[in-house]
Design a protein around this motif. Sequence first.
Motif, PDB file in Angstrom:
ATOM      1  N   TRP A  74       1.592   0.004  -6.785  1.00 42.06           N
ATOM      2  CA  TRP A  74       1.127  -0.477  -5.484  1.00 42.06           C
ATOM      3  C   TRP A  74      -0.183  -1.224  -5.665  1.00 42.06           C
ATOM      4  CZ3 TRP A  74       4.431   0.779  -1.474  1.00 42.06           C
ATOM      5  CH2 TRP A  74       5.357   1.793  -1.740  1.00 42.06           C
ATOM      6  N   HIS A  79      -0.241  -5.714   6.352  1.00 46.43           N
ATOM      7  CA  HIS A  79       0.066  -5.134   5.045  1.00 46.43           C
ATOM      8  C   HIS A  79       1.369  -4.345   5.098  1.00 46.43           C
ATOM      9  CE1 HIS A  79      -3.864  -6.474   3.828  1.00 46.43           C
ATOM     10  NE2 HIS A  79      -4.434  -5.790   4.811  1.00 46.43           N
ATOM     11  N   LEU A 131      -8.855   4.721   0.775  1.00 44.27           N
ATOM     12  CA  LEU A 131      -8.088   3.686   0.093  1.00 44.27           C
ATOM     13  C   LEU A 131      -8.565   3.617  -1.348  1.00 44.27           C
ATOM     14  CD1 LEU A 131      -8.149   0.946   2.847  1.00 44.27           C
ATOM     15  CD2 LEU A 131      -6.062   1.954   1.890  1.00 44.27           C
ATOM     16  N   ILE A 191       0.842  -1.188   0.000  1.00 39.01           N
ATOM     17  CA  ILE A 191       0.000   0.000   0.000  1.00 39.01           C
ATOM     18  C   ILE A 191       0.883   1.245   0.000  1.00 39.01           C
ATOM     19  CG2 ILE A 191      -1.775   1.282   1.249  1.00 39.01           C
ATOM     20  CD1 ILE A 191      -2.705  -1.406   2.421  1.00 39.01           C
ATOM     21  N   LEU A 228      -2.730  -0.958  -3.424  1.00 35.25           N
ATOM     22  CA  LEU A 228      -3.697   0.072  -3.048  1.00 35.25           C
ATOM     23  C   LEU A 228      -2.942   1.358  -2.747  1.00 35.25           C
ATOM     24  CD1 LEU A 228      -6.043  -1.805  -0.488  1.00 35.25           C
ATOM     25  CD2 LEU A 228      -6.392  -1.549  -2.961  1.00 35.25           C
TER      26      LEU A 228
END
Length: 495
Positions: free
Chosen positions: A394, A316, A476, A280, A396
């Motif tokens: 990425w 994550h 997000l 992320i 997210l």
Amino acid sequence: MAELHELSAVALRDELRQGKVSAAEAAAHFLQRIEQKNPLLGAFITVTVDQAMEHARSADSRRSRTPAGELPLLHGMPLAFKDLTDVEGVPTTHGSAALDHKPALSDAPLVALLRKAGAISLGKTQVPEFGLTAYSENRIAPPSRNPHGPSRSSGGSSGGSAAAVAAGLLPFAPGSDGGGSVRIPAAACGLVGLKPGRGLVPAGESLGDPARLVVAGPIARTSADAALMMDALVPGSSPALSTPAARSLPASTRAAPGGVARGEGAYLEALEQDPPRLRIGVTLDSPWSSTFPFSPEQEALDALQAGIGLLEHAGHALGEASMRYDNRYPDAFTTAWTAAVGTARISPHREALLAPLTRTFRRRAQQRSPAKLAESLAFLRQFQHDTVAQFAQWDLMLMPALAQTPRPVGWFTGLHGGERWPAAHWPGDADGDYRKQCEYAPWSSMINVCGLPAITLPVHWTGGTPGLGLPMGIQLVGPAGSEALLLQVANQLGY
């Protein structure tokens, strides 16, 4: 036993399908809540009591002769539509005093879709004029106020819908998002707001949209409630999860080759599994910075840090993502965003009834050449290509939902406290109003231009305790087709 408005949308849906609560009982309960709470909140412009009760009784009649397993997904569920969206037999005001408020002759596609799913409309919710602004204040009805602080705005343009959900006047609601209009009010009101990707669900708007910015999406208290509405908005579809990490998920949570449907309830079913470990990218970069330099408030930065902590705790991997945006974006977006108001059918003698911002942008849109609009649209297509390529590094992207805490009612326009002043006395600083909006929500419109899915989550409260103070959230952003993945992440984080 919990009252009906205290139940999640999923729990209320189950009660209705099982016959423990009738559609008429549910409609009457929420209509009573609206009668009690709406005078303070201004969430509704129109409440359709008679129509709602008639449709609820019809739903109960159908249920009496229909097996529970054959009932529509949202059988008897109360909701409401923004007053930009046509509901048959109900006036569509577009939040404007310059229009005749005649009953709509037919349902907009969004309304028809949710009616087919069994939902019962209780009325039309407050919007800014033509849905143009990040606050829901107009000249025809009291401003929509934030249930967590009634002196504050509930955001826009789906501000009335968000206020209604946050105050328990509705279990959930569909919103429409052309520049942040689901995510901004959801963030301001402490809710989950999901903007699906371009073309997945009908927008429900009746004005033009040359840049294809607008899409409908759920405003809800939880990711599960949002997933339930997505299952109604995208009936029979199998949610796609398109990041490399997402493609490693079991086939039961991904679209089959060719988009073969898995049947009703796919988004809600996807929440039964956690997402894979994701990469992320975290960013504060905004394409508005070149024109309107801004500094996020500390509360926005605190929300971002809270989101980072939750995502890291969930396993994550997060890293800083530096984004580069073309400084021509603000002019191109504004040209596309305001094009439709230039062609709206408004009698010349009634244009004085428009709010200053609407009137200013209408005049500028009418003065632009078709070539200027075409040039802006071409630029936005290139902007989409370039930005999606940067985001693709990425799984997210993460950023604050808003750069500032929910603003006071009247703050954008100068109408302190949201007084309903006579039209001639409204402040006329349209450019100052617009600048404030862009500084308030600098990370939302670019996601519409890119056509990507995005979700806002209320991870922080100014009082330090959920439900106390004002909510602040994160956004997000995922690649095309990642709506279910975003919902899974939200559910994993406890929202």
